[in-house]
Enzyme design. Structure first.
Site, PDB file in Angstrom:
ATOM      1  N   SER A  43      46.857  36.815  31.093  1.00 30.04           N
ATOM      2  CA  SER A  43      45.639  36.733  31.870  1.00 30.04           C
ATOM      3  C   SER A  43      44.488  36.259  30.969  1.00 30.04           C
ATOM      4  O   SER A  43      44.671  35.321  30.188  1.00 30.04           O
ATOM      5  CB  SER A  43      45.374  38.106  32.486  1.00 30.04           C
ATOM      6  N   ASP A  81      51.702  33.807  41.397  1.00 27.32           N
ATOM      7  CA  ASP A  81      50.440  34.359  40.905  1.00 27.32           C
ATOM      8  C   ASP A  81      49.277  33.444  41.281  1.00 27.32           C
ATOM      9  O   ASP A  81      49.285  32.262  40.915  1.00 27.32           O
ATOM     10  CB  ASP A  81      50.544  34.467  39.374  1.00 27.32           C
ATOM     11  N   HIS A 104      51.853  37.896  38.372  1.00 33.20           N
ATOM     12  CA  HIS A 104      50.952  37.819  37.213  1.00 33.20           C
ATOM     13  C   HIS A 104      51.637  38.318  35.932  1.00 33.20           C
ATOM     14  O   HIS A 104      51.981  39.482  35.832  1.00 33.20           O
ATOM     15  CB  HIS A 104      49.717  38.651  37.538  1.00 33.20           C
TER      16      HIS A 104
END
Ligand code: NAG
Ligand code: NAG
Ligand code: NAG
Ligand code: NAG
Ligand code: NAG
Ligand code: NAG
Ligand code: NAG
Ligand code: NAG
Ligand code: NAG
Ligand code: NAG
Length: 472
Positions: free
Chosen positions: A153, A405, A430
Protein backbone atom coordinates in the site's frame (compact mmCIF):
# COMPACT_ATOMS: atom_id res chain seq x y z
CA UNK A 1 -20.29 12.27 -1.94
CA UNK A 2 -17.06 10.61 -2.89
CA UNK A 3 -15.54 13.65 -4.51
CA UNK A 4 -12.59 14.73 -2.45
CA UNK A 5 -13.16 12.10 0.16
CA UNK A 6 -9.88 11.15 1.73
CA UNK A 7 -9.27 7.47 1.58
CA UNK A 8 -6.95 5.81 3.93
CA UNK A 9 -4.76 3.22 2.30
CA UNK A 10 -5.93 0.35 4.37
CA UNK A 11 -3.19 -2.10 4.91
CA UNK A 12 -3.98 -3.81 8.07
CA UNK A 13 -6.15 -6.84 8.26
CA UNK A 14 -5.77 -10.34 9.44
CA UNK A 15 -3.66 -12.14 11.95
CA UNK A 16 -4.31 -11.75 15.62
CA UNK A 17 -1.70 -9.84 17.55
CA UNK A 18 1.27 -11.70 18.86
CA UNK A 19 2.05 -14.18 16.09
CA UNK A 20 5.62 -12.93 15.66
CA UNK A 21 8.42 -12.10 18.11
CA UNK A 22 10.72 -9.12 17.89
CA UNK A 23 12.59 -6.56 19.95
CA UNK A 24 11.26 -3.01 20.10
CA UNK A 25 14.16 -0.60 19.52
CA UNK A 26 14.67 3.14 19.06
CA UNK A 27 16.95 5.36 17.02
CA UNK A 28 17.45 9.09 17.43
CA UNK A 29 16.98 10.89 14.11
CA UNK A 30 16.69 14.55 13.04
CA UNK A 31 13.23 16.08 12.90
CA UNK A 32 14.38 17.86 9.73
CA UNK A 33 16.88 16.05 7.52
CA UNK A 34 17.02 18.81 4.96
CA UNK A 35 18.06 21.94 6.82
CA UNK A 36 20.98 23.19 8.87
CA UNK A 37 18.85 25.51 10.96
CA UNK A 38 16.99 22.99 13.05
CA UNK A 39 18.78 20.71 15.50
CA UNK A 40 15.75 19.00 16.96
CA UNK A 41 15.69 15.19 17.07
CA UNK A 42 13.23 12.49 18.05
CA UNK A 43 13.24 8.77 18.63
CA UNK A 44 11.86 6.59 15.88
CA UNK A 45 10.75 3.09 16.70
CA UNK A 46 11.67 -0.08 14.86
CA UNK A 47 11.08 -3.76 15.44
CA UNK A 48 13.95 -6.15 14.90
CA UNK A 49 14.48 -9.90 14.86
CA UNK A 50 18.00 -11.20 14.25
CA UNK A 51 17.35 -14.83 15.14
CA UNK A 52 17.60 -16.09 11.57
CA UNK A 53 20.25 -13.68 10.36
CA UNK A 54 23.66 -14.88 9.21
CA UNK A 55 25.72 -11.73 8.64
CA UNK A 56 28.87 -13.85 8.36
CA UNK A 57 27.63 -15.09 4.98
CA UNK A 58 26.47 -11.57 4.03
CA UNK A 59 22.83 -12.54 4.34
CA UNK A 60 20.46 -9.65 3.58
CA UNK A 61 18.47 -7.21 5.66
CA UNK A 62 14.74 -7.34 4.95
CA UNK A 63 13.52 -3.85 5.68
CA UNK A 64 9.81 -3.04 5.86
CA UNK A 65 9.23 0.63 5.06
CA UNK A 66 6.49 1.38 7.56
CA UNK A 67 3.37 3.12 6.43
CA UNK A 68 0.49 5.05 7.93
CA UNK A 69 -0.06 3.25 11.21
CA UNK A 70 1.39 1.57 14.24
CA UNK A 71 4.27 -0.58 12.98
CA UNK A 72 3.31 -3.58 15.12
CA UNK A 73 0.19 -4.02 12.95
CA UNK A 74 2.28 -4.18 9.79
CA UNK A 75 4.66 -6.65 11.42
CA UNK A 76 1.69 -8.88 12.24
CA UNK A 77 0.24 -8.69 8.74
CA UNK A 78 3.36 -9.19 6.64
CA UNK A 79 3.86 -12.91 7.18
CA UNK A 80 5.56 -13.36 3.82
CA UNK A 81 8.55 -11.29 4.98
CA UNK A 82 8.89 -13.41 8.12
CA UNK A 83 8.50 -16.71 6.30
CA UNK A 84 10.93 -15.99 3.53
CA UNK A 85 13.49 -14.36 5.86
CA UNK A 86 13.63 -17.51 7.97
CA UNK A 87 13.04 -20.23 5.38
CA UNK A 88 14.92 -18.93 2.34
CA UNK A 89 17.31 -16.07 3.08
CA UNK A 90 18.61 -16.16 6.68
CA UNK A 91 17.75 -12.46 6.72
CA UNK A 92 17.66 -9.80 9.39
CA UNK A 93 14.05 -8.68 9.88
CA UNK A 94 13.42 -4.98 10.47
CA UNK A 95 10.10 -3.13 10.53
CA UNK A 96 10.65 0.63 10.63
CA UNK A 97 7.89 2.86 11.96
CA UNK A 98 6.93 5.88 9.85
CA UNK A 99 7.33 9.21 11.65
CA UNK A 100 4.10 10.64 13.15
CA UNK A 101 2.52 7.18 13.50
CA UNK A 102 2.40 4.67 16.33
CA UNK A 103 5.00 5.66 18.91
CA UNK A 104 7.28 7.59 16.56
CA UNK A 105 5.94 11.04 17.36
CA UNK A 106 8.48 13.85 16.84
CA UNK A 107 6.75 16.16 19.33
CA UNK A 108 4.95 13.63 21.48
CA UNK A 109 1.27 14.31 21.98
CA UNK A 110 1.74 17.78 20.42
CA UNK A 111 2.90 16.40 17.08
CA UNK A 112 -0.34 17.37 15.33
CA UNK A 113 -1.02 20.55 17.25
CA UNK A 114 0.21 23.14 14.71
CA UNK A 115 1.33 23.39 11.08
CA UNK A 116 4.85 24.12 12.39
CA UNK A 117 4.94 20.81 14.24
CA UNK A 118 3.14 18.54 11.79
CA UNK A 119 4.96 20.02 8.80
CA UNK A 120 7.80 17.50 9.07
CA UNK A 121 5.41 14.72 8.15
CA UNK A 122 6.47 13.98 4.59
CA UNK A 123 7.49 10.88 2.69
CA UNK A 124 10.92 12.41 1.94
CA UNK A 125 11.63 12.89 5.65
CA UNK A 126 10.45 9.34 6.38
CA UNK A 127 12.76 7.89 3.71
CA UNK A 128 15.67 9.87 5.17
CA UNK A 129 14.83 8.34 8.60
CA UNK A 130 15.06 4.91 6.98
CA UNK A 131 18.49 5.71 5.52
CA UNK A 132 19.73 6.65 9.00
CA UNK A 133 18.33 3.45 10.42
CA UNK A 134 20.02 1.29 7.78
CA UNK A 135 23.34 3.05 8.32
CA UNK A 136 22.94 2.38 12.02
CA UNK A 137 22.18 -1.31 11.46
CA UNK A 138 25.29 -1.59 9.28
CA UNK A 139 27.67 0.28 11.59
CA UNK A 140 29.43 -2.77 13.04
CA UNK A 141 29.52 -4.95 9.93
CA UNK A 142 32.92 -5.69 8.44
CA UNK A 143 31.53 -6.44 4.98
CA UNK A 144 28.35 -4.95 3.55
CA UNK A 145 25.11 -6.87 3.15
CA UNK A 146 22.30 -6.21 0.69
CA UNK A 147 19.15 -4.46 1.89
CA UNK A 148 15.81 -5.43 0.39
CA UNK A 149 12.87 -3.10 1.01
CA UNK A 150 9.35 -4.45 1.41
CA UNK A 151 6.10 -2.58 1.70
CA UNK A 152 2.39 -2.78 1.00
CA UNK A 153 0.00 0.00 0.00
CA UNK A 154 1.52 3.40 0.93
CA UNK A 155 4.35 1.32 2.43
CA UNK A 156 4.76 -0.24 -1.03
CA UNK A 157 5.02 3.23 -2.55
CA UNK A 158 7.72 4.01 0.00
CA UNK A 159 9.59 0.78 -0.75
CA UNK A 160 9.63 1.70 -4.47
CA UNK A 161 10.58 5.32 -3.77
CA UNK A 162 13.31 4.13 -1.42
CA UNK A 163 15.01 2.17 -4.20
CA UNK A 164 14.47 5.01 -6.70
CA UNK A 165 15.98 7.66 -4.46
CA UNK A 166 18.60 5.68 -2.57
CA UNK A 167 19.86 2.88 -4.85
CA UNK A 168 23.18 2.90 -2.97
CA UNK A 169 21.36 2.02 0.26
CA UNK A 170 18.67 -0.37 -0.99
CA UNK A 171 19.48 -3.13 -3.46
CA UNK A 172 15.89 -3.84 -4.48
CA UNK A 173 12.27 -3.41 -3.46
CA UNK A 174 9.12 -5.49 -3.31
CA UNK A 175 6.33 -2.94 -3.72
CA UNK A 176 2.98 -4.60 -3.14
CA UNK A 177 -0.29 -2.89 -4.09
CA UNK A 178 1.54 0.42 -4.39
CA UNK A 179 -0.63 2.98 -6.23
CA UNK A 180 2.23 5.21 -7.37
CA UNK A 181 0.16 6.39 -10.36
CA UNK A 182 -2.90 7.45 -8.33
CA UNK A 183 -1.88 11.11 -8.68
CA UNK A 184 -3.55 13.95 -10.57
CA UNK A 185 -3.59 13.45 -14.32
CA UNK A 186 -1.93 10.03 -14.32
CA UNK A 187 -4.99 7.75 -14.21
CA UNK A 188 -8.72 8.56 -14.56
CA UNK A 189 -10.14 9.53 -11.18
CA UNK A 190 -13.06 7.11 -11.67
CA UNK A 191 -10.94 3.99 -11.99
CA UNK A 192 -10.87 3.20 -8.27
CA UNK A 193 -14.65 3.07 -7.90
CA UNK A 194 -15.00 1.16 -11.17
CA UNK A 195 -12.82 -1.63 -9.81
CA UNK A 196 -14.96 -1.80 -6.66
CA UNK A 197 -18.04 -1.91 -8.91
CA UNK A 198 -16.55 -4.65 -11.00
CA UNK A 199 -15.69 -6.71 -7.90
CA UNK A 200 -19.35 -6.69 -6.89
CA UNK A 201 -20.63 -7.09 -10.44
CA UNK A 202 -18.48 -10.10 -11.16
CA UNK A 203 -19.69 -11.69 -7.93
CA UNK A 204 -23.32 -10.99 -8.79
CA UNK A 205 -24.80 -8.57 -11.26
CA UNK A 206 -28.02 -8.32 -9.24
CA UNK A 207 -26.00 -7.51 -6.13
CA UNK A 208 -24.19 -4.67 -7.89
CA UNK A 209 -27.51 -3.38 -9.28
CA UNK A 210 -29.11 -3.51 -5.83
CA UNK A 211 -26.34 -1.37 -4.39
CA UNK A 212 -26.61 1.02 -7.32
CA UNK A 213 -30.32 1.45 -6.56
CA UNK A 214 -29.87 1.83 -2.84
CA UNK A 215 -28.50 5.40 -2.81
CA UNK A 216 -31.72 6.94 -4.08
CA UNK A 217 -33.73 4.68 -1.83
CA UNK A 218 -31.73 5.84 1.19
CA UNK A 219 -32.22 9.47 0.12
CA UNK A 220 -35.95 9.00 -0.12
CA UNK A 221 -36.16 7.32 3.29
CA UNK A 222 -33.86 9.89 4.92
CA UNK A 223 -36.02 12.63 3.41
CA UNK A 224 -39.12 11.89 5.43
CA UNK A 225 -39.86 11.54 9.13
CA UNK A 226 -41.46 8.11 8.69
CA UNK A 227 -38.61 6.92 6.46
CA UNK A 228 -36.03 7.98 9.04
CA UNK A 229 -37.95 6.23 11.81
CA UNK A 230 -38.05 3.11 9.66
CA UNK A 231 -34.29 3.23 9.03
CA UNK A 232 -33.45 3.99 12.67
CA UNK A 233 -35.38 0.92 13.75
CA UNK A 234 -34.64 -1.56 10.98
CA UNK A 235 -30.98 -0.67 10.52
CA UNK A 236 -30.55 -0.58 14.32
CA UNK A 237 -28.76 2.75 14.16
CA UNK A 238 -26.95 3.75 17.37
CA UNK A 239 -27.62 7.42 16.69
CA UNK A 240 -30.94 8.13 15.00
CA UNK A 241 -31.17 10.04 11.73
CA UNK A 242 -32.86 13.34 12.60
CA UNK A 243 -32.92 15.22 9.34
CA UNK A 244 -32.68 14.77 5.58
CA UNK A 245 -28.95 15.59 5.53
CA UNK A 246 -28.17 12.71 7.90
CA UNK A 247 -28.79 10.48 4.91
CA UNK A 248 -25.44 11.67 3.58
CA UNK A 249 -23.67 10.37 6.68
CA UNK A 250 -25.29 7.01 6.13
CA UNK A 251 -24.32 6.93 2.44
CA UNK A 252 -20.74 7.96 3.16
CA UNK A 253 -20.47 5.19 5.72
CA UNK A 254 -21.97 2.72 3.27
CA UNK A 255 -19.52 3.56 0.50
CA UNK A 256 -16.60 3.28 2.94
CA UNK A 257 -17.77 -0.20 3.87
CA UNK A 258 -18.14 -1.28 0.24
CA UNK A 259 -14.66 0.01 -0.63
CA UNK A 260 -13.14 -1.69 2.38
CA UNK A 261 -14.79 -4.97 1.45
CA UNK A 262 -13.24 -4.76 -2.00
CA UNK A 263 -9.80 -4.25 -0.46
CA UNK A 264 -10.06 -7.14 1.96
CA UNK A 265 -11.88 -9.58 -0.29
CA UNK A 266 -9.45 -12.31 0.79
CA UNK A 267 -9.90 -16.03 0.06
CA UNK A 268 -9.93 -16.98 3.72
CA UNK A 269 -11.51 -15.57 6.87
CA UNK A 270 -9.65 -12.49 8.12
CA UNK A 271 -9.97 -10.06 10.94
CA UNK A 272 -10.74 -6.55 9.89
CA UNK A 273 -12.42 -4.45 12.58
CA UNK A 274 -14.61 -7.43 13.19
CA UNK A 275 -13.88 -10.89 11.88
CA UNK A 276 -14.84 -11.45 8.25
CA UNK A 277 -15.67 -14.64 6.37
CA UNK A 278 -13.71 -15.83 3.33
CA UNK A 279 -14.53 -13.82 0.18
CA UNK A 280 -16.75 -11.38 2.12
CA UNK A 281 -18.22 -9.84 -1.05
CA UNK A 282 -19.65 -13.21 -2.01
CA UNK A 283 -20.98 -13.71 1.52
CA UNK A 284 -22.60 -10.31 1.39
CA UNK A 285 -24.06 -10.61 -2.10
CA UNK A 286 -25.96 -13.75 -1.14
CA UNK A 287 -28.44 -11.40 0.55
CA UNK A 288 -28.91 -9.26 -2.56
CA UNK A 289 -30.08 -11.67 -5.27
CA UNK A 290 -32.69 -9.47 -6.90
CA UNK A 291 -32.41 -5.79 -7.77
CA UNK A 292 -36.14 -5.52 -8.48
CA UNK A 293 -37.06 -5.85 -4.84
CA UNK A 294 -39.34 -3.12 -3.51
CA UNK A 295 -37.68 -0.37 -1.46
CA UNK A 296 -38.24 -1.79 2.01
CA UNK A 297 -37.22 -5.28 1.02
CA UNK A 298 -34.16 -3.87 -0.76
CA UNK A 299 -33.06 -1.94 2.34
CA UNK A 300 -33.81 -4.87 4.63
CA UNK A 301 -31.73 -7.15 2.41
CA UNK A 302 -28.93 -4.59 2.21
CA UNK A 303 -28.86 -4.37 5.99
CA UNK A 304 -28.55 -8.16 6.23
CA UNK A 305 -25.82 -8.09 3.61
CA UNK A 306 -23.90 -5.40 5.52
CA UNK A 307 -24.16 -7.45 8.69
CA UNK A 308 -21.55 -9.76 7.17
CA UNK A 309 -19.19 -6.86 7.75
CA UNK A 310 -20.69 -5.14 10.77
CA UNK A 311 -21.97 -8.05 12.78
CA UNK A 312 -20.29 -11.28 11.72
CA UNK A 313 -19.80 -12.26 15.35
CA UNK A 314 -23.42 -11.43 16.23
CA UNK A 315 -22.17 -9.22 19.06
CA UNK A 316 -22.80 -5.77 17.58
CA UNK A 317 -25.57 -4.08 19.55
CA UNK A 318 -26.29 -1.24 17.16
CA UNK A 319 -24.94 0.12 13.91
CA UNK A 320 -22.54 3.00 14.37
CA UNK A 321 -22.35 4.95 11.14
CA UNK A 322 -20.47 7.91 12.59
CA UNK A 323 -17.25 6.05 13.21
CA UNK A 324 -14.82 5.89 10.38
CA UNK A 325 -14.83 2.39 8.97
CA UNK A 326 -11.16 1.93 9.88
CA UNK A 327 -10.47 3.63 13.17
CA UNK A 328 -7.34 1.76 14.18
CA UNK A 329 -5.03 3.36 11.64
CA UNK A 330 -3.30 6.69 12.14
CA UNK A 331 -6.08 8.77 10.75
CA UNK A 332 -4.83 12.27 11.53
CA UNK A 333 -1.46 11.54 10.01
CA UNK A 334 -2.84 10.18 6.78
CA UNK A 335 -5.35 12.98 6.52
CA UNK A 336 -2.49 15.47 6.72
CA UNK A 337 -0.45 13.59 4.13
CA UNK A 338 -3.44 13.46 1.81
CA UNK A 339 -3.80 17.21 2.32
CA UNK A 340 -0.17 17.92 1.38
CA UNK A 341 1.79 15.49 -0.84
CA UNK A 342 -0.46 12.48 -1.30
CA UNK A 343 -3.24 14.02 -3.36
CA UNK A 344 -5.02 11.06 -4.91
CA UNK A 345 -8.07 12.09 -6.92
CA UNK A 346 -11.00 9.73 -6.65
CA UNK A 347 -14.34 10.35 -8.29
CA UNK A 348 -17.34 8.48 -9.59
CA UNK A 349 -18.31 9.81 -12.98
CA UNK A 350 -18.96 6.68 -14.97
CA UNK A 351 -22.62 5.82 -15.48
CA UNK A 352 -21.74 2.15 -15.04
CA UNK A 353 -20.35 2.77 -11.54
CA UNK A 354 -22.46 1.44 -8.70
CA UNK A 355 -21.62 4.56 -6.67
CA UNK A 356 -23.41 7.85 -6.84
CA UNK A 357 -21.96 10.40 -9.19
CA UNK A 358 -19.26 12.47 -7.50
CA UNK A 359 -16.85 14.80 -9.15
CA UNK A 360 -13.24 15.37 -8.19
CA UNK A 361 -13.15 19.02 -7.18
CA UNK A 362 -9.65 20.13 -6.26
CA UNK A 363 -10.74 23.56 -5.09
CA UNK A 364 -13.20 22.13 -2.57
CA UNK A 365 -10.65 19.54 -1.51
CA UNK A 366 -8.02 22.20 -0.98
CA UNK A 367 -10.44 24.38 1.01
CA UNK A 368 -11.34 21.52 3.32
CA UNK A 369 -7.64 20.82 3.86
CA UNK A 370 -7.04 24.46 4.69
CA UNK A 371 -9.89 24.42 7.15
CA UNK A 372 -8.55 21.34 8.94
CA UNK A 373 -4.80 21.88 8.79
CA UNK A 374 -4.11 25.46 7.66
CA UNK A 375 -2.18 24.05 4.73
CA UNK A 376 -3.04 23.60 1.08
CA UNK A 377 -2.20 20.47 -0.90
CA UNK A 378 0.45 20.55 -3.63
CA UNK A 379 -1.09 18.22 -6.20
CA UNK A 380 2.10 17.97 -8.29
CA UNK A 381 4.57 17.45 -5.46
CA UNK A 382 4.65 13.65 -5.52
CA UNK A 383 5.08 13.70 -9.30
CA UNK A 384 7.89 16.24 -8.98
CA UNK A 385 9.64 14.17 -6.35
CA UNK A 386 9.14 10.68 -7.70
CA UNK A 387 8.62 11.04 -11.44
CA UNK A 388 4.94 10.25 -11.99
CA UNK A 389 4.80 7.70 -14.80
CA UNK A 390 8.35 8.45 -15.88
CA UNK A 391 10.01 5.73 -13.86
CA UNK A 392 11.95 3.86 -16.51
CA UNK A 393 15.32 5.02 -15.12
CA UNK A 394 14.63 3.06 -11.92
CA UNK A 395 15.68 -0.55 -11.45
CA UNK A 396 15.31 -3.55 -9.17
CA UNK A 397 11.68 -3.08 -8.19
CA UNK A 398 8.91 -5.66 -8.32
CA UNK A 399 5.43 -4.14 -8.39
CA UNK A 400 2.73 -6.62 -7.43
CA UNK A 401 -0.98 -5.97 -7.74
CA UNK A 402 -4.06 -7.99 -6.93
CA UNK A 403 -6.51 -7.22 -9.70
CA UNK A 404 -9.48 -7.26 -7.30
CA UNK A 405 -7.88 -4.42 -5.35
CA UNK A 406 -9.29 -0.97 -6.19
CA UNK A 407 -5.80 0.48 -5.71
CA UNK A 408 -4.58 -1.60 -8.67
CA UNK A 409 -6.09 1.18 -10.81
CA UNK A 410 -3.16 3.38 -9.80
CA UNK A 411 -0.63 0.57 -9.77
CA UNK A 412 2.22 -0.39 -12.09
CA UNK A 413 0.77 -3.21 -14.17
CA UNK A 414 3.39 -3.67 -16.86
CA UNK A 415 7.10 -4.35 -17.15
CA UNK A 416 9.29 -1.33 -17.83
CA UNK A 417 12.56 -3.24 -18.16
CA UNK A 418 14.25 -6.46 -17.09
CA UNK A 419 14.65 -5.11 -13.59
CA UNK A 420 11.52 -2.98 -13.25
CA UNK A 421 8.84 -5.61 -13.37
CA UNK A 422 5.21 -6.18 -12.56
CA UNK A 423 3.44 -9.28 -11.34
CA UNK A 424 -0.35 -9.50 -11.52
CA UNK A 425 -2.47 -11.53 -9.12
CA UNK A 426 -5.90 -11.93 -10.74
CA UNK A 427 -7.50 -13.45 -7.63
CA UNK A 428 -5.77 -11.11 -5.19
CA UNK A 429 -7.14 -8.22 -3.12
CA UNK A 430 -5.01 -5.58 -1.32
CA UNK A 431 -1.43 -6.95 -0.99
CA UNK A 432 -2.52 -10.51 -0.38
CA UNK A 433 0.99 -11.61 -1.43
CA UNK A 434 2.60 -10.01 1.62
CA UNK A 435 0.42 -11.96 3.99
CA UNK A 436 1.41 -15.26 5.57
CA UNK A 437 0.85 -18.35 3.47
CA UNK A 438 -2.55 -19.93 3.82
CA UNK A 439 -4.07 -23.20 2.62
CA UNK A 440 -6.71 -21.22 0.71
CA UNK A 441 -4.20 -19.09 -1.22
CA UNK A 442 -4.97 -19.11 -4.95
CA UNK A 443 -2.20 -20.37 -7.26
CA UNK A 444 -1.58 -16.85 -8.57
CA UNK A 445 -0.49 -15.55 -5.17
CA UNK A 446 1.76 -18.54 -4.54
CA UNK A 447 3.40 -17.81 -7.90
CA UNK A 448 3.76 -14.13 -7.05
CA UNK A 449 5.67 -15.02 -3.89
CA UNK A 450 8.02 -17.24 -5.95
CA UNK A 451 8.43 -14.33 -8.35
CA UNK A 452 9.48 -12.08 -5.44
CA UNK A 453 12.00 -14.63 -4.19
CA UNK A 454 13.48 -15.06 -7.67
CA UNK A 455 14.07 -11.32 -8.03
CA UNK A 456 15.48 -10.95 -4.50
CA UNK A 457 18.00 -13.66 -5.38
CA UNK A 458 18.96 -11.82 -8.58
CA UNK A 459 19.43 -8.55 -6.72
CA UNK A 460 21.59 -10.25 -4.09
CA UNK A 461 23.80 -11.86 -6.73
CA UNK A 462 24.22 -8.48 -8.37
CA UNK A 463 25.15 -6.93 -5.01
CA UNK A 464 27.75 -9.59 -4.28
CA UNK A 465 29.25 -9.13 -7.77
CA UNK A 466 29.39 -5.36 -7.33
CA UNK A 467 31.02 -5.65 -3.92
CA UNK A 468 33.28 -8.53 -4.94
CA UNK A 469 31.91 -10.73 -2.22
CA UNK A 470 31.72 -14.44 -2.86
CA UNK A 471 28.58 -15.61 -1.09
CA UNK A 472 28.76 -18.91 0.73
C1 NAG B 1 12.44 -14.17 16.08
O1 NAG B 1 11.35 -14.94 15.64
C2 NAG B 1 11.46 -16.32 16.02
C3 NAG B 1 10.30 -17.06 15.38
O2 NAG B 1 9.09 -16.45 15.71
C4 NAG B 1 11.45 -16.45 17.52
O3 NAG B 1 11.60 -17.80 17.88
C5 NAG B 1 12.60 -15.63 18.09
O4 NAG B 1 12.53 -15.64 19.48
C6 NAG B 1 12.53 -14.20 17.60
N1 NAG B 1 13.72 -13.47 18.01
C7 NAG B 1 13.69 -12.31 18.63
C8 NAG B 1 15.02 -11.69 18.94
O5 NAG B 1 12.67 -11.77 18.96
C1 NAG C 1 22.95 23.20 16.54
O1 NAG C 1 23.84 22.55 17.45
C2 NAG C 1 25.16 23.10 17.46
C3 NAG C 1 26.06 22.22 18.31
O2 NAG C 1 25.44 21.93 19.52
C4 NAG C 1 25.09 24.54 17.96
O3 NAG C 1 26.38 25.11 17.95
C5 NAG C 1 24.17 25.32 17.03
O4 NAG C 1 24.01 26.63 17.51
C6 NAG C 1 22.81 24.67 16.90
N1 NAG C 1 22.06 25.32 15.86
C7 NAG C 1 20.79 25.65 16.00
C8 NAG C 1 20.15 26.32 14.83
O5 NAG C 1 20.17 25.41 17.01
C1 NAG D 1 0.55 16.54 26.33
O1 NAG D 1 0.85 15.88 27.54
C2 NAG D 1 1.23 16.77 28.58
C3 NAG D 1 1.69 15.96 29.78
O2 NAG D 1 0.89 14.82 29.96
C4 NAG D 1 0.04 17.67 28.90
O3 NAG D 1 0.39 18.60 29.91
C5 NAG D 1 -0.35 18.45 27.64
O4 NAG D 1 -1.50 19.22 27.87
C6 NAG D 1 -0.61 17.48 26.49
N1 NAG D 1 -0.83 18.26 25.28
C7 NAG D 1 -1.79 18.00 24.41
C8 NAG D 1 -1.83 18.85 23.17
O5 NAG D 1 -2.59 17.09 24.56
C1 NAG E 1 27.79 -1.46 17.42
O1 NAG E 1 28.73 -1.66 18.44
C2 NAG E 1 28.63 -0.72 19.51
C3 NAG E 1 29.77 -0.99 20.47
O2 NAG E 1 29.75 -2.33 20.87
C4 NAG E 1 27.28 -0.87 20.17
O3 NAG E 1 27.12 0.08 21.21
C5 NAG E 1 26.19 -0.64 19.12
O4 NAG E 1 24.91 -0.88 19.69
C6 NAG E 1 26.38 -1.58 17.94
N1 NAG E 1 25.39 -1.24 16.92
C7 NAG E 1 24.51 -2.10 16.50
C8 NAG E 1 23.58 -1.64 15.43
O5 NAG E 1 24.40 -3.23 16.92
C1 NAG F 1 -21.42 -6.49 -15.16
O1 NAG F 1 -21.36 -7.81 -15.61
C2 NAG F 1 -22.06 -8.03 -16.84
C3 NAG F 1 -22.00 -9.50 -17.15
O2 NAG F 1 -22.60 -10.20 -16.10
C4 NAG F 1 -21.42 -7.19 -17.93
O3 NAG F 1 -22.15 -7.33 -19.12
C5 NAG F 1 -21.41 -5.72 -17.50
O4 NAG F 1 -20.68 -4.95 -18.45
C6 NAG F 1 -20.76 -5.56 -16.17
N1 NAG F 1 -20.89 -4.19 -15.70
C7 NAG F 1 -19.94 -3.54 -15.02
C8 NAG F 1 -20.23 -2.15 -14.62
O5 NAG F 1 -18.87 -4.06 -14.72
C1 NAG G 1 -29.81 13.03 16.24
O1 NAG G 1 -30.04 13.71 17.44
C2 NAG G 1 -29.57 13.02 18.60
C3 NAG G 1 -30.05 13.82 19.81
O2 NAG G 1 -29.67 15.16 19.67
C4 NAG G 1 -28.05 12.93 18.52
O3 NAG G 1 -27.55 12.25 19.65
C5 NAG G 1 -27.67 12.15 17.27
O4 NAG G 1 -26.25 12.11 17.12
C6 NAG G 1 -28.30 12.82 16.03
N1 NAG G 1 -28.06 11.96 14.88
C7 NAG G 1 -27.16 12.21 13.94
C8 NAG G 1 -27.04 11.21 12.82
O5 NAG G 1 -26.42 13.17 13.96
C1 NAG H 1 -37.30 -10.24 -8.22
O1 NAG H 1 -38.24 -9.54 -7.44
C2 NAG H 1 -39.38 -9.10 -8.17
C3 NAG H 1 -40.19 -8.19 -7.26
O2 NAG H 1 -40.41 -8.82 -6.01
C4 NAG H 1 -40.15 -10.33 -8.68
O3 NAG H 1 -41.24 -9.92 -9.44
C5 NAG H 1 -39.22 -11.17 -9.54
O4 NAG H 1 -39.86 -12.37 -9.92
C6 NAG H 1 -37.93 -11.51 -8.77
N1 NAG H 1 -37.01 -12.17 -9.69
C7 NAG H 1 -36.43 -13.33 -9.41
C8 NAG H 1 -35.47 -13.88 -10.43
O5 NAG H 1 -36.62 -13.93 -8.36
C1 NAG I 1 -26.15 -8.66 15.55
O1 NAG I 1 -26.52 -10.02 15.55
C2 NAG I 1 -27.22 -10.42 16.71
C3 NAG I 1 -27.42 -11.94 16.62
O2 NAG I 1 -27.96 -12.29 15.39
C4 NAG I 1 -28.52 -9.64 16.81
O3 NAG I 1 -29.19 -10.00 17.99
C5 NAG I 1 -28.20 -8.15 16.83
O4 NAG I 1 -29.38 -7.39 16.82
C6 NAG I 1 -27.37 -7.77 15.62
N1 NAG I 1 -26.97 -6.38 15.69
C7 NAG I 1 -27.05 -5.55 14.65
C8 NAG I 1 -26.59 -4.14 14.83
O5 NAG I 1 -27.48 -5.90 13.57
C1 NAG J 1 -14.29 11.84 -15.13
O1 NAG J 1 -13.56 12.93 -14.60
C2 NAG J 1 -12.26 13.05 -15.10
C3 NAG J 1 -11.54 14.17 -14.37
O2 NAG J 1 -12.38 14.92 -13.59
C4 NAG J 1 -12.31 13.29 -16.60
O3 NAG J 1 -11.01 13.38 -17.11
C5 NAG J 1 -13.06 12.15 -17.27
O4 NAG J 1 -13.18 12.40 -18.64
C6 NAG J 1 -14.43 11.98 -16.64
N1 NAG J 1 -15.06 10.80 -17.21
C7 NAG J 1 -16.34 10.76 -17.55
C8 NAG J 1 -16.86 9.47 -18.07
O5 NAG J 1 -17.05 11.73 -17.43
C1 NAG K 1 7.29 -9.17 -16.52
O1 NAG K 1 8.38 -9.99 -16.89
C2 NAG K 1 8.43 -11.24 -16.20
C3 NAG K 1 9.71 -11.94 -16.61
O2 NAG K 1 9.77 -12.05 -17.97
C4 NAG K 1 7.20 -12.05 -16.52
O3 NAG K 1 7.22 -13.27 -15.81
C5 NAG K 1 5.98 -11.24 -16.11
O4 NAG K 1 4.80 -11.92 -16.43
C6 NAG K 1 5.98 -9.87 -16.77
N1 NAG K 1 4.89 -9.08 -16.21
C7 NAG K 1 3.87 -8.61 -16.91
C8 NAG K 1 2.82 -7.85 -16.20
O5 NAG K 1 3.78 -8.79 -18.11
Amino acid sequence: MWGGAVLLLLAVTGAAHGTYRYTESWLTVPVDHFSFSNNATFKMRYLINDTFWQPEINAPIFFYTGNEGDITMFAENTGFLWETASDDFAALIVFAEHRYYGKSLPFGNESFSSPQKVGYLTSQQALADYVDLINHLMENLTTPVPVIAFGGSYGGMLAAYFRMKYPHVVQGAIAASAPIFQFPGLVPCGIFNMIVTSDFNSTSHECMKSIQKSWKTIDSFAGSESGRLWLNKNWKLCKPLNKTEDGLTLKTWLSDVLVNLAMVNYPYPSNFLAPLPAYPIKAMCRFLPNSSYSDKILLTSLFKALSVYTNYTGKTKCLNIQDDASPQLGESGWDFQACTEMVMPICSNDTKSMFEEAEWNFKKYSDSCYQKWKVRPQPDLAIKNYGGKDISAASNIVFSNGLLDPWAGGGVLRNYSDSLVAVLIPEGAHHLDLRARNAADPASVIQAREFHKHYIQQWMKQFYRQHKISPH
